[in-house]
Motif scaffolding. Structure first.
Motif, PDB file in Angstrom:
ATOM      1  N   ASP A 181       0.833  -1.202   0.000  1.00 42.77           N
ATOM      2  CA  ASP A 181       0.000   0.000   0.000  1.00 42.77           C
ATOM      3  C   ASP A 181       0.870   1.256   0.000  1.00 42.77           C
ATOM      4  O   ASP A 181       2.096   1.183  -0.055  1.00 42.77           O
ATOM      5  N   GLU A 182       0.219   2.411   0.078  1.00 40.22           N
ATOM      6  CA  GLU A 182       0.922   3.693   0.015  1.00 40.22           C
ATOM      7  C   GLU A 182       1.926   3.872   1.157  1.00 40.22           C
ATOM      8  O   GLU A 182       2.904   4.606   1.037  1.00 40.22           O
ATOM      9  N   LYS A 183       1.680   3.210   2.275  1.00 36.58           N
ATOM     10  CA  LYS A 183       2.558   3.339   3.447  1.00 36.58           C
ATOM     11  C   LYS A 183       3.702   2.333   3.422  1.00 36.58           C
ATOM     12  O   LYS A 183       4.505   2.293   4.344  1.00 36.58           O
ATOM     13  N   GLY A 184       3.748   1.506   2.390  1.00 34.57           N
ATOM     14  CA  GLY A 184       4.819   0.530   2.285  1.00 34.57           C
ATOM     15  C   GLY A 184       4.544  -0.772   3.005  1.00 34.57           C
ATOM     16  O   GLY A 184       5.433  -1.607   3.145  1.00 34.57           O
ATOM     17  N   GLN A 185       3.309  -0.957   3.442  1.00 36.36           N
ATOM     18  CA  GLN A 185       2.966  -2.179   4.165  1.00 36.36           C
ATOM     19  C   GLN A 185       2.525  -3.259   3.179  1.00 36.36           C
ATOM     20  O   GLN A 185       1.825  -2.988   2.204  1.00 36.36           O
TER      21      GLN A 185
END
Length: 79
Positions: free
Chosen positions: A56-60
Motif C-alpha cells: 500500500d501507500e505506506k509501504g505495508q
C-alpha cells in the motif's frame, strides 16, 4: 515455454485452417498443440502471480492471504 518450431506450427495450422482447411490429422495436431500452449501459458502466469507482492501507500505488505498461501504451496490459485 514452447519452442519456436511449435509456435510456428501453431500459426501455420491456424493460417491454413482459415484458407485451405485442415485434414483430420492436422485438426488433432492443432488441438494438441493448442492444449500444450495453454498449459504452458497458465503455468507461466501462475509463476508470475507468485512473484507479486502488493504494497500500500505506506509501504505495508497487503498481499491477499490467498496469494500468500499459494506462494507457500498451500491452497490458492490452483485449479
Amino acid at each position: 515455454m514452447l519452442s519456436k518450431e511449435k509456435i510456428a506450427r501453431i500459426n501455420e495450422l491456424a493460417n491454413r485452417s482459415k484458407t485451405t482447411g485442415l485434414t483430420k490429422k492436422e485438426v488433432e495436431e492443432q488441438k494438441k498443440l493448442r492444449a500444450e500452449y495453454v498449459k504452458t501459458f497458465r503455468t507461466s502466469f501462475k509463476e508470475q502471480l507468485h512473484s507479486v507482492k502488493v504494497v500500500d501507500e505506506k509501504g505495508q505488505d497487503v498481499t491477499p492471504k490467498k496469494l500468500k498461501d499459494a506462494k507457500k504451496g498451500n491452497k490458492g490459485f490452483q485449479h
